[in-house]
Scaffold this motif. Structure first.
Motif, PDB file in Angstrom:
ATOM      1  N   LEU A  19      -1.586   1.325   4.271  1.00  0.00           N
ATOM      2  CA  LEU A  19      -1.679   2.325   3.211  1.00  0.00           C
ATOM      3  C   LEU A  19      -1.775   1.666   1.841  1.00  0.00           C
ATOM      4  N   ASN A  20      -1.131   0.518   1.677  1.00  0.00           N
ATOM      5  CA  ASN A  20      -1.233  -0.223   0.420  1.00  0.00           C
ATOM      6  C   ASN A  20      -2.625  -0.840   0.272  1.00  0.00           C
ATOM      7  N   GLY A 149       0.207  -6.382  -0.428  1.00  0.00           N
ATOM      8  CA  GLY A 149       0.671  -5.002  -0.314  1.00  0.00           C
ATOM      9  C   GLY A 149       1.603  -4.576  -1.428  1.00  0.00           C
ATOM     10  N   ALA A 154       1.369   2.711  -1.979  1.00  0.00           N
ATOM     11  CA  ALA A 154       0.750   3.244  -0.764  1.00  0.00           C
ATOM     12  C   ALA A 154       0.078   4.589  -1.027  1.00  0.00           C
TER      13      ALA A 154
END
Length: 309
Positions: A19-20, A149, A154
């Protein structure tokens, strides 16, 4: 040209770092395709299809990708990568293993560990153990990138409805094979995903004393990490190492115990939201980045902290 993001997963669940990575892809401002390669990973692809940032999901479900070996996965990415302008990996063990091979096969430069997107061809990345930020520009037709990340928030995991398209497996790679997995079982959260991390350094004295951290971690629901000095001294295994040559973490709370704060370690945790340091040396560099510091003997402080919790 559109963007290809390689999903991080364990064949059952999508890893949060994906998601990041998708946040970095979103910043490039083009359509995003997510590649899910594994075996028995249909559930991962379905979960990925619900991410609003994703336009399309490509699913390569085959025994060739069960363990995501760099050789097989890189060949698949290269096979489909020519139609994309950017290929993004998370800067994890898997991403750092596959991305260089993809870049070499495509005969382009790799752009490593970016923390910001300045434009479609311009990115920012830390250098000198995070003491400086370099702005790099690439003229390659296909840009192969690894994404730190902790540098991106995110994206939402729900609310989308991207189609899932099945891919056939590429040619098998016969020169390497998976032999076995040796996984450390733990009830604690993963180090890179935990919201609270407590780490010990050389000041812990020996591996047995890490039990003091374990007791506090159990009460806080925290992951336990270590400095490179503690790992090199044999106190704990290297999968617990936080730092430039270990794992990069950015939890809500980071507690550094008996850690001097060498540049190598700071590079892996200085993006933490709140940093607490416990060290008997009041001149330790860790206090320069700490939000809260306690100068004292950790063997007295830790039992008191546990008792208060």
């Amino acid at each position: 040209m559109s963007i290809l993001v390689i999903a991080e997963h364990d064949n059952h669940e999508l890893k949060p770092v994906t998601l990041n990575t998708l946040a970095a892809a979103e910043a490039l401002g083009d359509e995003v395709t997510l590649l899910v390669a594994g075996q028995g990973c249909q559930a991962v692809a379905e979960a990925a299809s619900h991410i609003p940032a994703v336009t399309k999901v490509l699913l390569a479900d085959s025994a060739d990708y069960q363990h995501q070996l760099a050789e097989s996965l890189a060949d698949l990415v290269v096979q489909i990568g020519a139609q994309f302008g950017h290929i993004l990996f998370a800067a994890t063990t898997t991403g750092k293993n596959v991305a260089p091979r993809v870049a070499a096969l495509l005969d382009v430069n790799q752009i490593s560990d970016i923390v910001a997107v300045e434009g479609s061809d311009t990115f920012r990345r830390p250098i000198y153990a995070g003491n400086a930020i370099a702005t790099v520009q690439s003229e390659d037709a296909i840009k192969v990138i690894t994404v730190r990340g902790t540098g991106f928030d995110a994206v939402a995991a729900q609310g989308g409805s991207a189609p899932v398209e099945a891919l056939s497996a590429g040619p098998g790679f016969e020169l390497s094979r998976h032999v076995e997995d040796k996984l450390a079982e733990s009830d604690r959260p993963d180090l890179t995903a935990a919201s609270v991390v407590i780490s010990g350094g050389r000041g812990m004295g020996n591996g047995d004393n890490f039990q003091l951290l374990d007791a506090i971690a159990d009460k806080l629901g925290a992951a336990v990490g270590a400095s490179r000095a503690a790992v090199d001294a044999g106190f704990v295994p290297n999968d617990m190492q936080v730092g430039q040559t270990g794992k990069i973490v950015a939890p809500q709370l980071y507690i550094a115990v008996g850690i001097s704060g060498a540049i190598q370690h700071l590079a892996g945790m200085k993006d933490s939201k709140v940093i607490v340091a416990i060290n008997k040396d009041e001149d330790a560099p860790i206090f320069q980045v700490a939000d809260y510091g306690l100068v004292g003997d950790l063997f007295e402080a830790l039992p008191q902290l546990e008792a208060e919790l």
